[in-house]
Each structure stands twice: as structure tokens, then as C-alpha cells.
Design an enzyme around this catalytic site. Structure first.
Site, mmCIF file in Angstrom:
data_model
loop_
_atom_site.group_PDB
_atom_site.id
_atom_site.type_symbol
_atom_site.label_atom_id
_atom_site.label_comp_id
_atom_site.label_asym_id
_atom_site.label_seq_id
_atom_site.Cartn_x
_atom_site.Cartn_y
_atom_site.Cartn_z
ATOM 1 N N TRP A 104 0.818 -1.225 0.000
ATOM 2 C CA TRP A 104 0.000 0.000 0.000
ATOM 3 C C TRP A 104 0.841 1.259 0.000
ATOM 4 O O TRP A 104 0.456 2.271 -0.596
ATOM 5 C CB TRP A 104 -1.003 -0.011 1.150
ATOM 6 C CG TRP A 104 -2.065 -1.052 0.941
ATOM 7 C CD1 TRP A 104 -2.273 -2.168 1.694
ATOM 8 C CD2 TRP A 104 -3.062 -1.095 -0.101
ATOM 9 N NE1 TRP A 104 -3.329 -2.898 1.196
ATOM 10 C CE2 TRP A 104 -3.834 -2.265 0.099
ATOM 11 C CE3 TRP A 104 -3.372 -0.263 -1.174
ATOM 12 C CZ2 TRP A 104 -4.895 -2.622 -0.741
ATOM 13 C CZ3 TRP A 104 -4.437 -0.621 -2.007
ATOM 14 C CH2 TRP A 104 -5.184 -1.770 -1.792
ATOM 15 N N ASP A 174 -1.661 6.698 6.400
ATOM 16 C CA ASP A 174 -2.733 5.831 5.937
ATOM 17 C C ASP A 174 -2.990 4.812 7.048
ATOM 18 O O ASP A 174 -2.194 3.909 7.271
ATOM 19 C CB ASP A 174 -2.301 5.133 4.638
ATOM 20 C CG ASP A 174 -3.273 4.038 4.187
ATOM 21 O OD1 ASP A 174 -4.302 3.828 4.854
ATOM 22 O OD2 ASP A 174 -2.977 3.385 3.163
ATOM 23 N N LYS A 198 -12.104 -1.627 6.151
ATOM 24 C CA LYS A 198 -11.263 -2.579 6.862
ATOM 25 C C LYS A 198 -11.744 -2.722 8.304
ATOM 26 O O LYS A 198 -12.014 -3.807 8.767
ATOM 27 C CB LYS A 198 -9.790 -2.130 6.841
ATOM 28 C CG LYS A 198 -9.251 -1.831 5.463
ATOM 29 C CD LYS A 198 -9.140 -3.073 4.589
ATOM 30 C CE LYS A 198 -9.051 -2.793 3.106
ATOM 31 N NZ LYS A 198 -7.872 -2.083 2.652
HETATM 32 C C1 PLP Z 1 -7.430 -1.457 1.469
HETATM 33 C C2 PLP Z 1 -6.390 -0.432 1.636
HETATM 34 C C3 PLP Z 1 -6.302 0.680 0.783
HETATM 35 C C4 PLP Z 1 -7.196 0.864 -0.443
HETATM 36 O O1 PLP Z 1 -8.518 0.960 -0.148
HETATM 37 P P1 PLP Z 1 -9.648 0.900 -1.302
HETATM 38 O O2 PLP Z 1 -10.853 1.419 -0.608
HETATM 39 O O3 PLP Z 1 -9.749 -0.522 -1.750
HETATM 40 O O4 PLP Z 1 -9.217 1.782 -2.415
HETATM 41 C C5 PLP Z 1 -5.321 1.617 1.042
HETATM 42 N N1 PLP Z 1 -4.475 1.478 2.077
HETATM 43 C C6 PLP Z 1 -4.527 0.416 2.913
HETATM 44 C C7 PLP Z 1 -3.564 0.323 4.044
HETATM 45 C C8 PLP Z 1 -5.474 -0.573 2.724
HETATM 46 O O5 PLP Z 1 -5.530 -1.615 3.553
#
Ligand code: PLP
Length: 363
Positions: A104, A174, A198
Site C-alpha cells: 500500500w 494511511d 477494513k
Molecule cells: C485497502 C487499503 C487501501 C485501499 O482501499 P480501497 O478502498 O480498496 O481503495 C489503502 N491502504 C490500505 C492500508 C489498505 O488496507
């Protein structure tokens, strides 16, 4: 097996939501609190939805202890759009500094390069992203606009035990796959964002927590209107029709967490849960958890057997035994158990019982 015949779902996302929250949502589905309609059918300009939005923000603010000089924004486009929005909004002709720790952060780096100068200030690519690099003395240029981390690498299963020393530059994080899993001192960050599917609610939306002085009104005129944080801040996330349903569901989860001990309680539970699994893996003769102990995620636990064939066999057997989504991400293989806030401890215990039995029978 859980109530309603639900399975222990170890998916990395979309992932389990608290059962009590799903029940509340079900009870309000046909007629939300006497409004005569479902939240999905409601105008985003209605008083009743404004209250839902305000309550969601208030509860998140309380839950995380967000200081008054930060704005909470709900932005569509999920996690991925934030890779671009961060760079478009926070790069001011300087350098975006990134720590590369896995899948990511790599995506965030690739996206930011479209919008300006990017420097990777530390990386654990040398060891297959199995550890978090030392970030105590990074080489951060004077003209750095920010330092960016992916605080929990969902695919690789890493998390930071200590935030980077950004040498006075703002930290952007993030937190998608660890959001609300433990207490967080928001003032340590310029901006935190999280894709909500998540650890919170339905996919397709991100929560952005941004310090007010970082919200700019001098963006390049070509930046699409929707991609400016200022537009969202000035319009209280109601510039256009937001994902009302996701905001409502996230608000339910914020409220549920507040009523169930807040983030301290979550951290305690998450530590206990992860310990059950890591303790088993560390003594197992069949499985190994590849991540450096100090940097292990409490949310996403990758592990491998000695071969790809055996990995596939374990995944198939786990599915037959009623566990879902234990296959590792296609980019890294192996297995992965995502054990977010809503995964009950019994689910992790049941998984460990299953793995133990599998190991005994296949040793
Ligand atoms: C899942 C995830 C993303 C991307 O999310 P989407 O909603 O699928 O675009 C970005 N960063 C992390 C750490 C993730 O786990």
C-alpha cells in the site's frame, strides 16, 4: 459458527462489522426512527441526515480525542483516491517523503509521482517488507512538504511500534487497516486517513482527519473540484451527494466503540486476540509468521506453510471447516488472517484449534 449462521470471516476487507451494529441497522432499515424511510432513501440535505452526520463526527471526535483544529471529512473513492488527493493537496512544489513498507505504501508512492517530486526516505524492500525500517533519523530534505507512512500494511502484516521522526515536517498516515484499533494521538499527525471497509463500515469511502492549516485554497486550477480537501471542509462533506449509507454505518460503529470502552478497550482486546494466534504460530512446526516480532500487525497476520501446495490445502480445509477468506493476498501468497475489531476472540481461538488439528494430522 456464530448467530444467524454467520461465519468467522478473516477477510482483509470488506471485513466483519460488530454484530450488534448490524442488528441495529437491520432494525432501522425500513423506517429510520420515524422518518418514514430508510437512510438509503433519504435526502442528504434533510434535517434527519444532518443529525446522522453530526453525530458520526461528534462520536469520532470523542473516540479519538480529535483536537478542535482538525476537520473530519467523509470522502468517496475509498482508500485509493486518497493516494492522489494527498499529493494533489499537500505537495506545494516541495518533496513528498515516503516510507516504503509494502504494497500500500508502494501504491501511494506511484500515485504521488504523478503530481510532483517524491523521495523514498526508508524502505524494507530488501527483506521482502518483513519489517519496519528505522525511522529515527531519516534524511528529510528541507523542502519536504510531508512525510508519509502506511501505518499498517494490510498485505504484508506490518505496523509501526513508534512513529517516524519527521524532523518537524508534517506526518501523513494511511491508517486504513488499523483505524480505531488502538488509541491514537491525533496531534502527532498533520493528516490521518482511512478507507473505512477494513475496520469500520461499508467500502467506497474514506475518513480524512486533517489539520485545518493544511487545507489550502491555492490548488492548481486543474485539480478537479471534488479532489480538493477545502471543498469537503467548507461544505461539511456535503458538497455533492455523499455516501449517506456508509456515513450512517460508520457512525453506528463509532457509537458502538464509544459505548464499549473506547480505543483503550479495543487495543486490549486486539492484543489478546493477536497473541492467541502469534503464540500458536511461533511454536508451530508447520507454519511460520514471517514478520519481525516488534513490527507485527495486530490486525493482519500473514503466515506460510513450507509450500504453495500446502498453503492451498490449508486454505481449502479451512473453508470446509467454516472459516472464510484465509488466503493470502495474491501478491505475497501464503495465508493471512485479518482479525479486526469486530472479529470475536472466539473466532481466533477457533482458528487456532483448527490449525493445531491440521498440523497434528499433517505432520
Ligand atoms: C485497502 C487499503 C487501501 C485501499 O482501499 P480501497 O478502498 O480498496 O481503495 C489503502 N491502504 C490500505 C492500508 C489498505 O488496507
Amino acid at each position: 459458527m456464530m448467530k444467524y449462521g454467520r461465519t468467522y470471516n478473516f477477510s482483509a476487507g470488506p471485513a466483519m462489522m460488530p454484530e450488534a451494529v448490524l442488528e441495529e441497522i437491520a432494525a432501522e432499515m425500513m423506517n429510520y426512527r420515524g422518518s418514514g424511510m430508510c437512510v438509503m432513501e433519504m435526502s442528504h440535505r434533510s434535517k434527519v441526515f444532518e443529525e446522522i452526520l453530526a453525530a458520526a463526527k461528534d462520536d469520532l471526535k470523542k473516540l479519538m480525542g480529535i483536537p478542535d483544529n482538525y476537520k473530519i471529512l467523509f470522502v468517496q473513492g475509498g482508500g485509493t483516491l486518497q493516494f492522489a488527493m494527498v499529493a494533489m493537496n499537500l505537495l506545494k512544489g516541495g518533496v513528498g517523503c515516503y516510507v516504503e513498507t509494502g504494497a500500500w505504501s508502494k501504491k501511494a508512492i506511484a500515485e504521488a509521482k504523478k503530481f510532483g517530486e517524491v523521495k523514498v526516505v526508508a524502505s524494507s524492500a530488501d527483506k521482502n517488507f518483513s519489517y519496519v525500517p528505522d525511522c529515527s533519523d531519516l534524511d528529510i530534505p528541507d523542502n519536504a512538504d510531508y512525510v508519509y507512512i502506511c501505518e499498517n500494511e494490510t498485505i504484508n502484516g506490518l505496523t509501526y511500534s513508534k512513529l517516524p521522526n519527521t524532523k518537524g515536517k508534517i506526518l501523513v498516515s494511511d491508517q486504513s487497516s488499523m483505524f480505531l484499533s488502538r488509541p491514537c494521538n491525533v496531534a502527532d499527525y498533520g493528516m490521518i486517513w482511512a478507507g473505512v471497509q477494513k475496520n469500520v463500515g461499508p467500502a467506497g469511502m474514506a475518513v480524512v482527519i486533517i489539520r485545518e492549516d493544511l487545507i489550502r485554497d491555492d490548488l492548481d486550477a486543474k485539480v478537479p473540484t471534488y479532489l480538493s480537501y477545502k471543498i469537503h471542509a467548507d461544505n461539511d462533506s456535503l458538497y455533492n451527494t455523499p455516501n449517506c449509507w456508509a456515513i450512517y454505518c460508520c457512525g453506528k460503529v463509532f457509537n458502538y466503540l464509544l459505548k464499549n470502552g473506547g480505543l483503550e478497550a479495543m487495543e486490549q482486546r486486539n492484543q489478546e486476540k493477536a497473541k492467541v494466534l502469534y503464540d500458536y504460530l511461533d511454536q508451530s512446526k508447520l507454519f511460520t509468521a514471517p514478520v519481525e516480532k516488534t513490527d507485527r500487525s495486530l490486525m493482519n497476520v500473514p503466515f506460510v506453510s513450507p509450500s504453495k501446495e500446502q498453503d492451498a490445502a490449508v486454505v481449502a480445509a479451512s473453508k470446509a471447516a467454516g472459516f472464510d477468506n484465509l488466503k493470502g493476498h495474491k501478491s505475497v501468497g501464503g495465508l493471512r488472517a485479518s482479525i479486526y475489531n469486530a472479529m470475536p476472540k472466539e473466532g481466533v481461538e477457533a482458528l487456532v484449534d483448527f490449525l493445531k488439528k491440521y498440523e497434528q494430522e499433517n505432520a
